[in-house]
Design a protein around this motif. Structure first.
Motif, PDB file in Angstrom:
ATOM      1  N   LYS A 119       1.572   2.208  24.339  1.00 47.43           N
ATOM      2  CA  LYS A 119       1.329   3.186  23.704  1.00 47.43           C
ATOM      3  C   LYS A 119       1.056   4.536  24.526  1.00 47.43           C
ATOM      4  CE  LYS A 119       1.047   5.096  19.659  1.00 47.43           C
ATOM      5  NZ  LYS A 119       1.967   5.174  18.836  1.00 47.43           N
ATOM      6  N   SER A 120       0.574   4.626  25.821  1.00 48.13           N
ATOM      7  CA  SER A 120       0.518   5.636  26.639  1.00 48.13           C
ATOM      8  C   SER A 120       1.817   6.133  27.271  1.00 48.13           C
ATOM      9  CB  SER A 120      -0.468   5.342  27.872  1.00 48.13           C
ATOM     10  OG  SER A 120       0.126   4.419  28.474  1.00 48.13           O
ATOM     11  N   LEU A 121       2.886   5.329  27.161  1.00 52.72           N
ATOM     12  CA  LEU A 121       4.293   5.748  27.482  1.00 52.72           C
ATOM     13  C   LEU A 121       5.011   6.229  26.428  1.00 52.72           C
ATOM     14  CD1 LEU A 121       5.102   2.582  29.748  1.00 52.72           C
ATOM     15  CD2 LEU A 121       4.339   4.775  30.524  1.00 52.72           C
ATOM     16  N   GLY A 122       4.409   6.442  25.311  1.00 52.24           N
ATOM     17  CA  GLY A 122       5.188   6.993  23.908  1.00 52.24           C
ATOM     18  C   GLY A 122       6.002   5.826  23.112  1.00 52.24           C
ATOM     19  N   ALA A 123       5.585   4.538  23.327  1.00 55.18           N
ATOM     20  CA  ALA A 123       6.310   3.498  22.646  1.00 55.18           C
ATOM     21  C   ALA A 123       5.871   3.580  21.227  1.00 55.18           C
ATOM     22  CB  ALA A 123       6.118   2.066  23.082  1.00 55.18           C
ATOM     23  N   GLU A 124       6.921   3.579  20.248  1.00 53.43           N
ATOM     24  CA  GLU A 124       6.501   3.399  18.802  1.00 53.43           C
ATOM     25  C   GLU A 124       6.908   1.998  18.261  1.00 53.43           C
ATOM     26  OE1 GLU A 124       5.233   5.774  17.382  1.00 53.43           O
ATOM     27  OE2 GLU A 124       5.222   7.397  18.966  1.00 53.43           O
ATOM     28  N   ILE A 125       7.846   1.234  18.805  1.00 59.76           N
ATOM     29  CA  ILE A 125       8.108   0.053  18.334  1.00 59.76           C
ATOM     30  C   ILE A 125       7.863  -1.172  19.261  1.00 59.76           C
ATOM     31  CG2 ILE A 125       9.918  -1.419  17.182  1.00 59.76           C
ATOM     32  CD1 ILE A 125      11.382   1.152  16.387  1.00 59.76           C
ATOM     33  N   ILE A 126       7.130  -1.848  19.069  1.00 57.02           N
ATOM     34  CA  ILE A 126       6.665  -2.958  20.157  1.00 57.02           C
ATOM     35  C   ILE A 126       6.712  -4.353  19.798  1.00 57.02           C
ATOM     36  CG2 ILE A 126       4.380  -3.120  19.376  1.00 57.02           C
ATOM     37  CD1 ILE A 126       5.296  -3.148  22.959  1.00 57.02           C
ATOM     38  N   GLU A 127       7.502  -5.173  20.481  1.00 54.35           N
ATOM     39  CA  GLU A 127       7.444  -6.683  20.345  1.00 54.35           C
ATOM     40  C   GLU A 127       6.723  -7.331  21.212  1.00 54.35           C
ATOM     41  OE1 GLU A 127      11.018  -9.903  20.389  1.00 54.35           O
ATOM     42  OE2 GLU A 127      11.599  -7.961  20.108  1.00 54.35           O
ATOM     43  N   ALA A 128       5.539  -7.901  20.852  1.00 52.42           N
ATOM     44  CA  ALA A 128       4.741  -8.381  22.058  1.00 52.42           C
ATOM     45  C   ALA A 128       4.960 -10.000  21.916  1.00 52.42           C
ATOM     46  CB  ALA A 128       3.272  -8.019  21.539  1.00 52.42           C
ATOM     47  N   LYS A 129       4.766 -10.553  22.974  1.00 55.94           N
ATOM     48  CA  LYS A 129       4.932 -12.159  23.125  1.00 55.94           C
ATOM     49  C   LYS A 129       3.801 -12.571  24.042  1.00 55.94           C
ATOM     50  CE  LYS A 129      10.123 -11.734  23.303  1.00 55.94           C
ATOM     51  NZ  LYS A 129      11.036 -11.923  24.184  1.00 55.94           N
ATOM     52  N   CYS A 130       3.020 -13.805  23.516  1.00 54.72           N
ATOM     53  CA  CYS A 130       2.009 -14.238  24.222  1.00 54.72           C
ATOM     54  C   CYS A 130       2.061 -15.736  24.114  1.00 54.72           C
ATOM     55  CB  CYS A 130       0.571 -13.765  23.476  1.00 54.72           C
ATOM     56  SG  CYS A 130      -0.773 -14.328  23.928  1.00 54.72           S
ATOM     57  N   ASP A 131       1.579 -16.513  25.048  1.00 51.51           N
ATOM     58  CA  ASP A 131       1.802 -17.998  24.792  1.00 51.51           C
ATOM     59  C   ASP A 131       0.202 -18.744  24.358  1.00 51.51           C
ATOM     60  OD1 ASP A 131      -0.041 -17.315  27.155  1.00 51.51           O
ATOM     61  OD2 ASP A 131       1.169 -18.290  28.531  1.00 51.51           O
ATOM     62  N   SER A 132      -0.457 -17.676  23.956  1.00 50.35           N
ATOM     63  CA  SER A 132      -1.720 -18.319  23.462  1.00 50.35           C
ATOM     64  C   SER A 132      -1.635 -18.500  21.974  1.00 50.35           C
ATOM     65  CB  SER A 132      -2.723 -17.383  23.791  1.00 50.35           C
ATOM     66  OG  SER A 132      -4.178 -17.760  23.174  1.00 50.35           O
ATOM     67  N   LEU A 133      -1.705 -19.610  21.608  1.00 52.58           N
ATOM     68  CA  LEU A 133      -1.478 -20.035  19.881  1.00 52.58           C
ATOM     69  C   LEU A 133      -2.926 -19.507  19.360  1.00 52.58           C
ATOM     70  CD1 LEU A 133      -0.101 -23.595  19.717  1.00 52.58           C
ATOM     71  CD2 LEU A 133       0.992 -21.637  19.024  1.00 52.58           C
ATOM     72  N   LEU A 134      -3.795 -19.424  20.167  1.00 49.03           N
ATOM     73  CA  LEU A 134      -5.346 -19.057  19.402  1.00 49.03           C
ATOM     74  C   LEU A 134      -5.094 -17.611  18.748  1.00 49.03           C
ATOM     75  CD1 LEU A 134      -8.180 -19.578  18.908  1.00 49.03           C
ATOM     76  CD2 LEU A 134      -8.771 -18.648  20.994  1.00 49.03           C
ATOM     77  N   VAL A 135      -4.504 -16.670  19.829  1.00 47.56           N
ATOM     78  CA  VAL A 135      -4.512 -15.109  19.612  1.00 47.56           C
ATOM     79  C   VAL A 135      -3.227 -15.100  18.499  1.00 47.56           C
ATOM     80  CG1 VAL A 135      -3.727 -13.198  20.404  1.00 47.56           C
ATOM     81  CG2 VAL A 135      -5.117 -14.622  21.877  1.00 47.56           C
ATOM     82  N   ILE A 136      -2.342 -15.590  18.492  1.00 46.09           N
ATOM     83  CA  ILE A 136      -1.159 -15.481  17.454  1.00 46.09           C
ATOM     84  C   ILE A 136      -1.828 -16.050  16.196  1.00 46.09           C
ATOM     85  CG2 ILE A 136       1.128 -16.085  16.912  1.00 46.09           C
ATOM     86  CD1 ILE A 136       0.782 -14.321  19.357  1.00 46.09           C
ATOM     87  N   ASN A 137      -2.435 -17.173  15.972  1.00 45.03           N
ATOM     88  CA  ASN A 137      -2.830 -17.654  14.759  1.00 45.03           C
ATOM     89  C   ASN A 137      -4.049 -16.839  14.026  1.00 45.03           C
ATOM     90  OD1 ASN A 137      -0.902 -19.604  14.859  1.00 45.03           O
ATOM     91  ND2 ASN A 137      -1.996 -21.223  15.775  1.00 45.03           N
ATOM     92  N   GLN A 138      -4.935 -16.456  14.840  1.00 44.93           N
ATOM     93  CA  GLN A 138      -5.917 -15.620  14.436  1.00 44.93           C
ATOM     94  C   GLN A 138      -5.336 -14.146  14.113  1.00 44.93           C
ATOM     95  OE1 GLN A 138      -9.115 -15.319  17.125  1.00 44.93           O
ATOM     96  NE2 GLN A 138      -9.656 -17.371  16.938  1.00 44.93           N
ATOM     97  N   VAL A 139      -4.403 -13.558  14.800  1.00 42.23           N
ATOM     98  CA  VAL A 139      -4.069 -12.320  14.089  1.00 42.23           C
ATOM     99  C   VAL A 139      -3.117 -12.549  12.695  1.00 42.23           C
ATOM    100  CG1 VAL A 139      -2.304 -10.675  14.638  1.00 42.23           C
ATOM    101  CG2 VAL A 139      -3.639 -11.380  16.483  1.00 42.23           C
TER     102      VAL A 139
END
Length: 375
Positions: A119-139
């Motif tokens: 966001k500090s670089l000015g991004a408006e559209i983000i595609e985030a990838k993570c290998d933690s199932l806990l974080v993804i499923n809680q979100v």
């Protein structure tokens, strides 16, 4: 044509040429049109490169920004790995030394920190990838959040995600996230005694304790301020004598105030030095904000200086910004040049039409006068 000698010579040339099948046509811009058609028809591979160059010159962040994150925690400490791929094509890799965290907390910290940096670089559209199932499923609301700290992390992550116009957060296998995993392990393995802020970013405290991400973001190598900040903090100079002398000379114009770089001036207060993520917003506010009047390049630069801002290549960035301003293009003064008849050039196939120029040797006219007809 009113001179008898000129009309007589024209008649003589007309008689001579009439015996041949020669057709006279005026010179047109046929060569440039042929080259343009040739590139358009036979170079489709150049289209992605042109789009990439357009994105670089326009300094826009409307493309999709890809973020890969991972967190690691072991006996030596905790580390975060971030791989940020902006739409411009440049890849930013960063490993972060963090305070002691659990594995799940480190995953949340890495994701939130990576999103803040994007966001500090000015991004408006983000595609985030993570290998933690806990974080993804809680979100996504699949897993129930029972721990209080995890609930606070989840709330912080949701707040950061909704700052983007469009976002996606998906799970990737660990073998497809090797780069971020290696950076996270490297950050956790850095000894705190030998820590160098110019090499690795340091997370000062946990996100849920401070309410925001407090990091040393000036350690990215693409920021023009890095060499001055590092010199003013540590006094390190390049090994090359010429570069060292130039750095000392230029650094005398800068100073650090609360870890923020400022530039001295002869006619005003200290000017705050801006990074890549702040330049476009600052110019837009001054150019077309509440008190902006869509001024020209020189006026915009003077207003930026009077407002107390500075960065390298201010004139070039301001000129490019003004030229791409939509309102300036609409309401700019009209060009009052006389209209001219257009001559369309059709080329069904590249090099189907040929143009030929024949020159000299040119004979000298009697009396040292120029023969404009044969010339």
């Amino acid at each position: 044509m009113h001179k008898p000698e000129l009309s007589g010579r024209l008649a003589e040339w007309a008689v001579e040429i009439s015996g041949y099948d020669i057709e006279y046509r005026p010179r047109t811009a046929i060569k440039s049109q042929i080259l343009a058609d040739f590139v358009a028809d036979f170079a489709p591979a150049m289209i992605p490169e042109v789009d990439k160059e357009l994105l670089l010159t326009s300094r826009t962040s409307l493309g999709v920004c890809t973020l890969c994150t991972d967190g690691a925690s072991n006996g030596k400490g905790s580390g975060l790995g971030i791989v940020l791929k902006p739409p411009t094509g440049d890849i930013i890799r960063q490993y972060i030394r963090s305070i002691d965290l659990t594995n799940n907390e480190a995953e949340y910290e890495a994701t939130i920190t990576g999103l803040e940096l994007a966001k500090s670089l000015g991004a408006e559209i983000i595609e985030a990838k993570c290998d933690s199932l806990l974080v993804i499923n809680q979100v996504n609301g699949i897993f129930e959040v029972k721990d209080d700290r995890m609930r606070i992390y989840l709330e912080k992550l949701q707040v950061v995600l909704h700052r983007f116009k469009k976002w996606t957060l998906k799970h990737v296998p660990r073998d497809q996230n090797n780069e971020a995993d290696a950076l996270a392990n490297l950050g956790s393995s850095v000894e705190s005694e030998g820590f160098n802020s110019g090499v690795v970013v340091q997370l000062m405290s946990s996100i849920i304790e401070t309410g925001h991400v407090e990091i040393n973001s000036t350690s990215f190598t693409w920021d023009w301020r890095n060499k001055y900040i590092d010199y003013l903090r540590t006094g390190k100079i390049p090994s090359d004598a010429k570069e060292s002398r130039a750095l000392r000379t230029k650094a005398a114009r800068f100073c650090l105030v609360d870890d923020q770089l400022y530039r001295r001036s002869f006619y005003g207060p200290l000017a705050r030095c801006l990074g890549p993520g702040e330049i476009d917003y600052t110019m837009r506010e001054i150019h077309e904000g509440t008190c902006g009047n869509h001024s020209g390049t020189d006026s915009l630069v003077r207003k930026l200086i009077r407002a107390g801002y500075y960065w390298n290549k201010m004139e070039n960035d301001a000129r490019s910004f003004v030229q791409k301003c939509n309102e300036c293009q609409k309401h700019a003064p009209s060009i009052h040049q006389p209209g001219e008849e257009l001559y369309p050039v059709l080329s069904p196939w590249p090099f189907m039409k040929w143009g030929m120029d024949i020159v000299g040797p040119l004979p000298w006219a009697p009396g040292n006068m120029t023969d404009y007809f044969s010339k």
